[in-house]
Design an enzyme around this catalytic site. Structure first.
Site, PDB file in Angstrom:
ATOM      1  CG  HIS A   1      -2.181  -0.821   0.990  1.00 21.76           C
ATOM      2  ND1 HIS A   1      -3.108  -0.547   0.004  1.00 21.76           N
ATOM      3  CD2 HIS A   1      -2.641  -1.931   1.630  1.00 21.76           C
ATOM      4  CE1 HIS A   1      -4.087  -1.444   0.059  1.00 21.76           C
ATOM      5  NE2 HIS A   1      -3.822  -2.297   1.029  1.00 21.76           N
TER       6      HIS A   1
ATOM      7  CG  ASP B   1      -2.479   4.909  -3.068  1.00 20.70           C
ATOM      8  OD1 ASP B   1      -1.579   4.092  -3.358  1.00 20.70           O
ATOM      9  OD2 ASP B   1      -3.380   4.659  -2.257  1.00 20.70           O
TER      10      ASP B   1
END
Length: 361
Positions: A125, A155
């Site tokens: 992540h 991200d």
């Protein structure tokens, strides 16, 4: 008026977070986004990341769904996907297959670790990707633990925005005579590049590898956040000497010798304590009345519910109402080809009825 990317068709294989964000950026500026959703998917009209889309439900693990997906990709200028390396190949939708059928296709791939390298097949992540690039180490107070900056840096900054840039660059290359190609956007790579100035300053010896002790990471007393008497916060960024002088003047410190040598790092910790005590004497609104819209380099720290109502954001229409929610408006601004008025996220599969038209158009 059509947007800057009007006439460009992008096929988006539905994913989470950064994939939709990239699609949102392209769709906001006029690209035709056709999102391939899985059966059972749902889209929320309040979600900014899913606006400006067409949606078709396809089971690409069936021959019929695979055939329809290939047919759509054959009509497209670009494709974006965010699966682990090898997934699209196993589905029969890899770049070798699709670019062979559509030689001008710009095939955008976004992952955390990239398409190659020892970590490529591992799960991860945002926090992991920016940890490996050295970025997470730089965020936090002196002596404390690294603090994840939500998932903005990996991200969205290092992944989605770099993929959007890569897609536009790839599309321009095709326009200039280059063939279609694969864009490998890795969040480790992108977040490392976002920290380019920090790596340069480290190499030049103007910053240290100790977080929370430097000019831009909260180490400097004149570039930090401070709590006010009402428990709300303000931000100060008085780096340049003239701005620092104005800050001292506004705080009644113009003649205080303890604040004379701005870049005396040994004095920074004590100065931060002094400034914290001063800012705690007034409310945030009182500090706004004294410093807002001056060259102190000041702004109140607004919550997500407060920000849309601030006069500056209202004047620029930084936020819009769409799908029953407040959403950030498209950015950046174009003078000749402004972004079209956004459309809220559709119902998943809302364009299946016109799938044949999409394929044949």
């Amino acid at each position: 008026m059509p947007g800057a990317l009007s006439g460009i068709r992008i096929i988006e294989f539905a994913g989470i977070g950064p994939g939709p964000f990239c699609g949102m950026m392209l769709g906001d500026h006029g690209a035709e986004l056709i999102r391939i959703d899985r059966p059972g998917a749902g889209l929320d009209p309040r979600d900014a990341l899913s606006r400006n889309r067409k949606s078709v439900l396809l089971d690409i693990k069936t021959p019929e769904g695979l055939s329809a997906a290939k047919a759509l990709c054959a009509t497209a200028d670009g494709l974006i996907e965010g699966f682990r390396p090898g997934v699209m190949e196993r589905l029969g939708l890899g770049p070798d297959v699709l670019i062979a059928a559509n030689p001008n296709l710009v095939y955008g791939r976004m992952t955390g670790w990239g398409q190659t390298g020892p970590y490529a097949q591992a799960a991860g992540h945002d926090i992991n990707y920016i940890a490996l690039s050295g970025v997470l180490h730089t965020i936090g107070v002196a002596g404390g633990k690294p603090v994840p900056p939500v998932n903005y840096v990996g991200d969205f900054g290092g992944g989605a925005m770099f993929l959007a840039f890569g897609m536009v660059a790839g599309l321009l290359a095709v326009k200039n005579g280059a063939p279609g190609q694969v864009i490998d956007a890795a969040m480790t790579d992108g977040s490392a590049l976002l920290a380019g100035m920090s790596f340069a300053m480290l190499a030049q010896g103007t910053t240290s590898d100790v977080p929370g002790t430097n000019l831009l990471d909260g180490g400097a007393p004149f570039y930090d956040s401070y709590i006010c008497a009402d428990g709300k916060w303000v931000s100060i960024g008085s780096i340049e000497p003239q701005f620092y002088a104005l800050l001292r003047d506004k705080l009644g410190l113009a003649d205080d010798p303890d604040f004379a040598a701005q870049f005396d790092r040994a004095a920074w910790p004590a100065r931060k304590q002094r400034l914290a005590a001063i800012f705690a004497t007034k409310t945030r609104d009182e500090w706004c009345a004294l410093m807002e819209m001056t060259d102190v380099c000041f702004a109140p720290i607004l919550s997500m519910t407060e920000a849309p109502a601030h006069p500056h954001n209202m004047a620029r229409e930084t936020f819009i109402q769409l799908g029953g929610a407040t959403q950030p408006a498209p950015a950046p601004r174009f003078s000749a080809t402004p972004a079209p008025v956004p459309c809220a996220a559709p119902k998943a599969g809302s364009d299946n009825a016109v799938l044949d038209d999409l394929v044949n158009r």
